[in-house]
Every structure is written in structure tokens, then in C-alpha cells.
Write a protein that holds these residues in place. Structure first.
Motif, PDB file in Angstrom:
ATOM      1  N   THR A 126       0.216  -1.111   0.359  1.00 27.28           N
ATOM      2  CA  THR A 126       0.104  -0.032  -0.352  1.00 27.28           C
ATOM      3  C   THR A 126       0.964   1.544  -0.132  1.00 27.28           C
ATOM      4  N   SER A 162      -0.983  -2.068   8.093  1.00 24.44           N
ATOM      5  CA  SER A 162      -1.063  -1.571   7.358  1.00 24.44           C
ATOM      6  C   SER A 162      -0.175  -1.530   6.123  1.00 24.44           C
ATOM      7  N   ALA A 211      -2.476  -4.871   0.957  1.00 23.75           N
ATOM      8  CA  ALA A 211      -3.946  -4.597   0.438  1.00 23.75           C
ATOM      9  C   ALA A 211      -3.831  -6.052  -0.353  1.00 23.75           C
TER      10      ALA A 211
END
Ligand code: ZN
Ligand code: ZN
Length: 131
Positions: free
Chosen positions: A87, A120, A123
Motif C-alpha cells: 500500500t 496496513s 492490501a
């Protein structure tokens, strides 16, 4: 101590060193771990690093490999080519040309203990929910 004893000691030390190198870091997510392992040790055409992470961090998550397979990831490197993408904007190492994390990324963002969610930094490539 004979020469033989010396060799044996060295092998044992190397074995425990290898164990440390392939142990997931505290709160490291499965994707950061497997990615790190592939960079260092390569993919052996199985999900060995995903499985190793699961054994160490989430032994109850027995469906992990099956879920990865559903996304087209039947070995560790296919996790990144078929199932998940980063990401953040990656950079090229000027010397090797290899794809690297940008400077502000210092490893995994961290996940809850026992969670098979990626952090995070990753994705899923498909919009299908998979967890
Ligand atoms: Zn592979
Ligand atoms: Zn991570």
C-alpha cells in the motif's frame, strides 16, 4: 577438545542462529514475515513461510493456507504476485535495482497477537473479502 567437537559446536550454533532468523518478530504480520523470509531465503514453491508464521504466531488459524490458495497463492511468492500488493510507494535500490521499502517504513506495522490479518502495509489485490 578435538577438531570433531569444534565442528559439532559450530553446527549447533548455526542451527540455533537459523532458528532465530526464521522466527517471526513480535507482532509481525504474516505478510511482512513471509516477505522478509523470501528476500533472505527465497521461495521453495510451497507456503512454508506462511506456515511457519502460523505455527509460531497463530497455530489455531488452520485455514490460513487454504484461504491464501483461494486467492491464487499456492506458494509464498505467489502471495505477493497474486493475492496482495503493498500500500506504500516502493523505491528501487540504486545498487541492485531491487524493489525496496521507502525510508519511512521500518518493518511491519504490527498486528494483534494471533491475528492473521496483514498490517496496513498490505492490501488484497481482489475486492473479495477473504478473512
Ligand atoms: Zn513461490
Ligand atoms: Zn506487516
Amino acid at each position: 577438545m578435538t577438531v570433531d567437537d569444534g565442528v559439532r559446536t559450530l553446527e549447533i550454533e548455526l542451527a540455533s542462529l537459523a532458528e532465530d532468523l526464521t522466527t517471526p518478530l513480535w507482532r509481525e504480520c504474516v505478510l511482512c514475515f513471509a516477505n522478509r523470509m523470501i528476500v533472505q531465503f527465497g521461495c521453495d514453491s510451497t507456503l512454508r513461510w506462511a506456515r511457519r508464521w502460523r505455527t509460531a504466531r497463530a497455530p489455531q488459524a488452520t485455514a490460513l493456507e487454504r484461504r491464501l490458495g483461494r486467492l491464487g497463492a499456492y506458494c509464498d511468492c505467489e502471495i505477493y504476485t497474486n493475492a496482495f500488493d503493498v500500500t506504500v510507494e516502493t523505491v528501487r535500490d540504486p545498487d541492485t535495482g531491487a524493489e525496496c521499502w521507502p525510508e519511512h517504513v521500518n518493518g511491519c506495522d504490527g498486528v494483534r497477537a494471533g491475528s492473521t490479518q496483514p498490517c496496513s502495509l498490505w492490501a488484497p489485490r481482489t475486492s473479495r473479502p477473504w478473512w
